[in-house]
Design an enzyme around this catalytic site. Sequence first.
Site, PDB file in Angstrom:
ATOM      1  N   CYS A   1     107.399  42.674  26.572  1.00  0.00           N
ATOM      2  CA  CYS A   1     107.485  42.603  27.881  1.00  0.00           C
ATOM      3  C   CYS A   1     108.505  41.256  28.003  1.00  0.00           C
ATOM      4  O   CYS A   1     109.193  40.861  29.176  1.00  0.00           O
ATOM      5  CB  CYS A   1     106.224  41.910  28.722  1.00  0.00           C
TER       6      CYS A   1
ATOM      7  N   HIS B   1     108.081  38.483  35.168  1.00  0.00           N
ATOM      8  CA  HIS B   1     107.559  39.482  34.531  1.00  0.00           C
ATOM      9  C   HIS B   1     106.312  40.105  35.765  1.00  0.00           C
ATOM     10  O   HIS B   1     105.474  39.101  35.815  1.00  0.00           O
ATOM     11  CB  HIS B   1     107.129  39.475  33.402  1.00  0.00           C
TER      12      HIS B   1
ATOM     13  N   ASN C   1     103.560  47.770  36.179  1.00  0.00           N
ATOM     14  CA  ASN C   1     104.036  46.726  35.292  1.00  0.00           C
ATOM     15  C   ASN C   1     104.915  47.684  34.271  1.00  0.00           C
ATOM     16  O   ASN C   1     104.516  48.595  33.630  1.00  0.00           O
ATOM     17  CB  ASN C   1     102.775  46.280  34.496  1.00  0.00           C
TER      18      ASN C   1
HETATM   19  O1  UT7 Z   1     102.563  42.810  30.646  1.00  0.00           O
HETATM   20  C1  UT7 Z   1     102.141  41.928  29.776  1.00  0.00           C
HETATM   21  C2  UT7 Z   1     100.864  42.392  29.054  1.00  0.00           C
HETATM   22  N1  UT7 Z   1      99.848  42.809  30.179  1.00  0.00           N
HETATM   23  C3  UT7 Z   1      99.130  42.123  30.959  1.00  0.00           C
HETATM   24  O2  UT7 Z   1      99.722  41.038  31.356  1.00  0.00           O
HETATM   25  C4  UT7 Z   1      97.885  42.591  31.506  1.00  0.00           C
HETATM   26  C5  UT7 Z   1      96.930  41.631  32.025  1.00  0.00           C
HETATM   27  N2  UT7 Z   1      95.600  42.018  32.338  1.00  0.00           N
HETATM   28  C6  UT7 Z   1      95.367  42.564  33.524  1.00  0.00           C
HETATM   29  O3  UT7 Z   1      95.989  42.769  34.272  1.00  0.00           O
HETATM   30  C7  UT7 Z   1      93.826  43.033  33.728  1.00  0.00           C
HETATM   31  O4  UT7 Z   1      93.355  42.487  32.644  1.00  0.00           O
HETATM   32  C8  UT7 Z   1      93.738  44.314  33.718  1.00  0.00           C
HETATM   33  C9  UT7 Z   1      94.073  44.837  35.133  1.00  0.00           C
HETATM   34  C10 UT7 Z   1      94.279  45.380  32.741  1.00  0.00           C
HETATM   35  C11 UT7 Z   1      91.989  44.603  33.805  1.00  0.00           C
HETATM   36  O5  UT7 Z   1      91.552  43.766  34.779  1.00  0.00           O
HETATM   37  P1  UT7 Z   1      90.376  42.806  34.675  1.00  0.00           P
HETATM   38  O6  UT7 Z   1      90.112  42.281  35.832  1.00  0.00           O
HETATM   39  O7  UT7 Z   1      90.551  41.909  33.506  1.00  0.00           O
HETATM   40  O8  UT7 Z   1      89.300  43.894  34.050  1.00  0.00           O
HETATM   41  P2  UT7 Z   1      88.286  43.778  32.884  1.00  0.00           P
HETATM   42  O9  UT7 Z   1      89.121  44.434  31.659  1.00  0.00           O
HETATM   43  O10 UT7 Z   1      88.110  42.347  32.493  1.00  0.00           O
HETATM   44  O11 UT7 Z   1      87.141  44.272  33.327  1.00  0.00           O
HETATM   45  C12 UT7 Z   1      86.153  44.111  34.224  1.00  0.00           C
HETATM   46  C13 UT7 Z   1      85.347  45.229  34.749  1.00  0.00           C
HETATM   47  C14 UT7 Z   1      84.813  46.034  33.738  1.00  0.00           C
HETATM   48  O12 UT7 Z   1      83.365  46.430  34.362  1.00  0.00           O
HETATM   49  P3  UT7 Z   1      82.301  45.957  33.653  1.00  0.00           P
HETATM   50  O13 UT7 Z   1      82.158  45.858  32.275  1.00  0.00           O
HETATM   51  O14 UT7 Z   1      82.284  44.670  34.306  1.00  0.00           O
HETATM   52  O15 UT7 Z   1      81.032  46.668  34.401  1.00  0.00           O
HETATM   53  C15 UT7 Z   1      85.745  47.172  33.598  1.00  0.00           C
HETATM   54  O16 UT7 Z   1      85.088  48.274  33.218  1.00  0.00           O
HETATM   55  O17 UT7 Z   1      86.169  46.024  35.588  1.00  0.00           O
HETATM   56  C16 UT7 Z   1      86.159  47.299  35.034  1.00  0.00           C
HETATM   57  N3  UT7 Z   1      87.274  48.133  35.225  1.00  0.00           N
HETATM   58  C17 UT7 Z   1      87.649  48.899  35.923  1.00  0.00           C
HETATM   59  N4  UT7 Z   1      87.058  49.382  37.064  1.00  0.00           N
HETATM   60  C18 UT7 Z   1      87.648  50.288  38.133  1.00  0.00           C
HETATM   61  C19 UT7 Z   1      88.482  47.974  34.405  1.00  0.00           C
HETATM   62  N5  UT7 Z   1      89.423  48.722  34.719  1.00  0.00           N
HETATM   63  C20 UT7 Z   1      89.056  49.219  35.823  1.00  0.00           C
HETATM   64  C21 UT7 Z   1      89.585  50.236  36.732  1.00  0.00           C
HETATM   65  N6  UT7 Z   1      88.916  50.707  37.857  1.00  0.00           N
HETATM   66  N7  UT7 Z   1      90.784  50.574  36.632  1.00  0.00           N
END
Ligand code: UT7
Length: 354
Positions: free
Chosen positions: A138, A281, A311
């Site tokens: 990125c 970014h 992204n």
């Molecule tokens: O480009 C440079 C590199 N990448 C980034 O900068 C990405 C940075 N990270 C992010 O943008 C976020 O971490 C994500 C969008 C990828 C994920 O969001 P998050 O708020 O960090 O979610 P998480 O992985 O911590 O998960 C929290 C909860 C989980 O459920 P439980 O275990 O708390 O019940 C996940 O299973 O959200 C759930 N979850 C979803 N629920 C509905 C994760 N993805 C989804 C989804 N829909 N798409």
Amino acid sequence: MDAASTAAAGVRGKAGGSGAFHTLPGVRIAGTGMALPSRVLTNADLEKMMDTSDEWIVQRTGIRQRFLIDETKGECTRTLSTTALRNACADAKVDPASLDLLIVATMTPEMSCPPSACRIAAEAGAVNAGAWDLSGACSGFVFGLNVVSALVRSGAYRTIGLVGADTLSIYQDYSTAGRGTSIIFGDAAGAVVITADADRRLGVLAQSMHSDGRGWKDIYVPEKDRDFPEGVEPDPRKIKRVQMSGATVFKFAVGTFPEVIEQTLDKAGLKASDVDMFVCHQSNARILQAARDRFGLSTDKLYINIERFGNTVGASVPLCLHELRAAGRVKPGMKVMFVAFGGGLTWGSSLWQM
Ligand code: UT7
């Protein structure tokens, strides 16, 4: 004579037509372009493919849709890059044949050999350009801005094309990937043409390029069993599929983003309010909003377009720049800071006097 040619002629004139510079030239972003693939994947489409919702995606990321390549139409990093580069050359009123170098920042080349840039140069008509790829995930395009600026400033090159392009969908399997990884990425290409300019004040005022390879396993694409980190069972379904610890990268980004902005401002002896536009970014709208809040920036000073593209990895910064220039929101005379972070881990900045 257009502005680009006038400036270039001015610089050449100083050198008496010998091709050498008496003084180091300024560096100007003379044109921008972009290209999008033909498929659109909306949050409603994702709702049908996995257990997610438009509300969750919009709230947690700001994304509403992303564009994806259609491989049956031959779309790939190379085709998008070629179109974006042609558009940037047309915008700069520069014949592609007059580019003396082309750098393509991508983590999704079609092949490891040849470098993507060679075929892109050939297809865009950049027949006199040296051409190579830059792998910085990125951060690749922002690293590229720093490299190109130094090459032009040194007098060694006059007219360089820089592309940021990624088609991360080639590394996605929506049936097996985690929900976080599946929803955020989109495909695109953006390009700039950078030229030597008689105005020596133009170009990079301060820049930085960082890495911490200890965080490599936070985003990686395994090629073989040996590439899985210690403690992770090799899984054939994950080979050539992007693996990301979203929450870990999120924390890293929220901390690093303001830090690198602060350091770059310090290096340049400027305050955040001296910068006319932050072009960052687009990884997650919440990360960008946190940076806005931290520096007290109004919404029009830190651009967010992630809702339409997702992204797009190395393409996200040039996509923003292209849209901002086209809308007249980035103009000559402005100070613009580019910031990116991502796989590696890598992060960096490039502060320009436009
Ligand atoms: O480009 C440079 C590199 N990448 C980034 O900068 C990405 C940075 N990270 C992010 O943008 C976020 O971490 C994500 C969008 C990828 C994920 O969001 P998050 O708020 O960090 O979610 P998480 O992985 O911590 O998960 C929290 C909860 C989980 O459920 P439980 O275990 O708390 O019940 C996940 O299973 O959200 C759930 N979850 C979803 N629920 C509905 C994760 N993805 C989804 C989804 N829909 N798409």
